[in-house]
Enzyme design. Structure first.
Site, PDB file in Angstrom:
ATOM      1  N   HIS A   1       0.833  -1.203   0.000  1.00 41.62           N
ATOM      2  CA  HIS A   1       0.000   0.000   0.000  1.00 41.62           C
ATOM      3  C   HIS A   1       0.871   1.259   0.000  1.00 41.62           C
ATOM      4  O   HIS A   1       1.512   1.569   0.994  1.00 41.62           O
ATOM      5  CB  HIS A   1      -0.901  -0.026   1.241  1.00 41.62           C
ATOM      6  CG  HIS A   1      -1.827   1.130   1.363  1.00 41.62           C
ATOM      7  ND1 HIS A   1      -1.707   2.078   2.356  1.00 41.62           N
ATOM      8  CD2 HIS A   1      -2.903   1.487   0.621  1.00 41.62           C
ATOM      9  CE1 HIS A   1      -2.663   2.963   2.240  1.00 41.62           C
ATOM     10  NE2 HIS A   1      -3.404   2.631   1.187  1.00 41.62           N
TER      11      HIS A   1
ATOM     12  N   ASP B   1      -0.892   5.446  -6.566  1.00 39.01           N
ATOM     13  CA  ASP B   1      -1.972   6.418  -6.692  1.00 39.01           C
ATOM     14  C   ASP B   1      -1.487   7.487  -7.654  1.00 39.01           C
ATOM     15  O   ASP B   1      -0.353   7.963  -7.548  1.00 39.01           O
ATOM     16  CB  ASP B   1      -2.290   7.058  -5.340  1.00 39.01           C
ATOM     17  CG  ASP B   1      -2.871   6.072  -4.349  1.00 39.01           C
ATOM     18  OD1 ASP B   1      -3.799   5.331  -4.729  1.00 39.01           O
ATOM     19  OD2 ASP B   1      -2.422   6.051  -3.194  1.00 39.01           O
TER      20      ASP B   1
ATOM     21  N   HIS C   1      -0.875  10.312  -3.369  1.00 40.18           N
ATOM     22  CA  HIS C   1      -2.166   9.816  -2.908  1.00 40.18           C
ATOM     23  C   HIS C   1      -3.270  10.848  -3.013  1.00 40.18           C
ATOM     24  O   HIS C   1      -4.436  10.513  -3.234  1.00 40.18           O
ATOM     25  CB  HIS C   1      -2.075   9.327  -1.456  1.00 40.18           C
ATOM     26  CG  HIS C   1      -3.387   8.819  -0.936  1.00 40.18           C
ATOM     27  ND1 HIS C   1      -4.241   9.598  -0.172  1.00 40.18           N
ATOM     28  CD2 HIS C   1      -4.012   7.632  -1.092  1.00 40.18           C
ATOM     29  CE1 HIS C   1      -5.311   8.899   0.126  1.00 40.18           C
ATOM     30  NE2 HIS C   1      -5.205   7.704  -0.421  1.00 40.18           N
TER      31      HIS C   1
ATOM     32  N   GLU D   1      -4.160   3.354  -9.029  1.00 44.84           N
ATOM     33  CA  GLU D   1      -5.441   3.992  -8.729  1.00 44.84           C
ATOM     34  C   GLU D   1      -5.532   5.348  -9.419  1.00 44.84           C
ATOM     35  O   GLU D   1      -4.620   6.167  -9.332  1.00 44.84           O
ATOM     36  CB  GLU D   1      -5.641   4.180  -7.226  1.00 44.84           C
ATOM     37  CG  GLU D   1      -6.983   4.848  -6.916  1.00 44.84           C
ATOM     38  CD  GLU D   1      -7.256   5.076  -5.446  1.00 44.84           C
ATOM     39  OE1 GLU D   1      -8.210   5.807  -5.134  1.00 44.84           O
ATOM     40  OE2 GLU D   1      -6.507   4.528  -4.617  1.00 44.84           O
TER      41      GLU D   1
END
Length: 348
Positions: free
Chosen positions: A35, A64, A77, A167
């Protein structure tokens, strides 16, 4: 070919082929998704955090992505810069009226001049005080292309085949600013030779319209993951997250995506009066529709209420619930756990 060369060739083939047994819901071992990198140890989304995650044996490493003013995908992020960089010190006059510093207002050259750091809260304090010291180190915000180069280079030198887990952050915001973030990311993947690697790249988003656009208009063959947020988080989407957790909602997801990424606490709901875990049916409902389940986020230093250890959390999700993968800030701990329990998983 010498015997040593043959052995190296066989080792490389094994490193390429073996991890992909984990790519389906019926896999015998779930995937470990780093992550934001090994963010339990180094500032999130920095290249050192990604290198550490690679060394720790993560199957996939998360990116991200937001866009700079000149349309370059950078790995960050948030659409804002102040929580994880020193932008307020370097560009004190560049905040918008809401006091936030938006990445899309800065060129790549300007973003390169920022120092990335451990995540801070609104009071300027470290969100996770036991992690890498805030305001220290010389870290930078990388581009998506730079991160892919790092991971592919490490794959070559370490004879591995590590996956990307990308993402799209706030696609509706980007669209309102005049940018197509989905197309920009696919362009980078194409340039780097990853746009057809369905066994090596996941694409994820909270916005269902973006996932439908990727599947039906951009025609990407890459597997898509519908992220599920808590409605109170204000994610950049009009989707009904409560509906997505129902049988009908998951039927809809199965029409455009290959899996879901739910919040841990949408599956583990706490404990009852007898001290027993209360669990939703989300994993079983998703698996019944052929959807993979990759919950987030597993943190050894921020356990859900009623879970007394990181191993207990992994035991519940990996072995008892049978999820197909998990996002974790501590990929080394998850990898060690799975190595010790390889034969005991019972997928729903």
């Amino acid at each position: 070919m010498t015997r040593l060369q043959r052995l190296r060739h066989l080792a490389l083939i094994s490193a390429i082929l073996l991890p992909w047994a984990a790519m389906t819901a019926a896999a015998s071992s779930p995937i470990v998704i780093a992550h934001r990198g090994a963010s339990g140890y180094l500032p999130e989304h920095t290249l050192p955090a990604k290198a550490m995650a690679h060394a720790m044996g993560a199957d996939f490493i998360e990116q991200d992505v937001v866009l700079s003013r000149d349309g370059v995908p950078v790995v960050l992020h948030d659409i804002h810069l102040e929580s994880t960089t020193d932008v307020a010190l370097r560009f004190p006059d560049r905040a918008r009226a809401d006091g936030r510093y938006y990445a899309i207002d800065f060129t790549l050259a300007e973003i390169r001049n920022l120092r990335a750091q451990e995540r801070l809260d609104s009071d300027g304090q470290a969100v996770y005080p036991g992690r890498f010291p805030a305001h220290t180190g010389d870290f930078r915000v990388p581009t998506l292309a730079e991160e892919i180069d790092l991971i592919s280079g490490l794959d070559r030198s370490r004879q591995r085949r590590t996956g990307l887990y990308i993402e799209f952050k706030s696609p509706r915001f980007h669209r309102n600013e005049g940018y197509n973030i989905a197309q920009r990311v696919l362009d980078v993947l194409r340039e780097k030779g990853y746009d057809q690697r369905s066994e090596q790249v996941f694409l994820q988003c909270f916005d269902d319209d973006t996932l439908r656009y990727l599947r039906h208009e951009l025609k990407t063959p890459l597997p898509l993951i519908q992220l599920i947020a808590d409605p109170g988080w204000g994610e950049d989407s009009a989707v009904d997250y409560a509906f997505l957790q129902t049988a009908d909602g998951l039927d809809a997801v199965a029409g455009y995506a290959d899996g879901i990424g739910p919040w841990v606490e949408q599956i583990y709901l706490g404990r009852n009066a007898h001290g027993e875990p209360v669990l939703s049916e989300l994993v079983a409902l998703a698996h019944a529709r052929g959807l993979q389940v990759h919950p987030y986020t597993f943190r050894a230093d921020a356990l859900p209420a009623g879970i007394d250890s990181f191993d207990a959390l992994l035991q519940l999700f990996f072995l008892e619930l049978g999820v197909d993968g998990a996002f974790t800030d501590f990929p080394d701990l998850a990898r060690t756990f799975l190595q010790h329990h390889r034969q005991h998983r019972t997928p729903q």
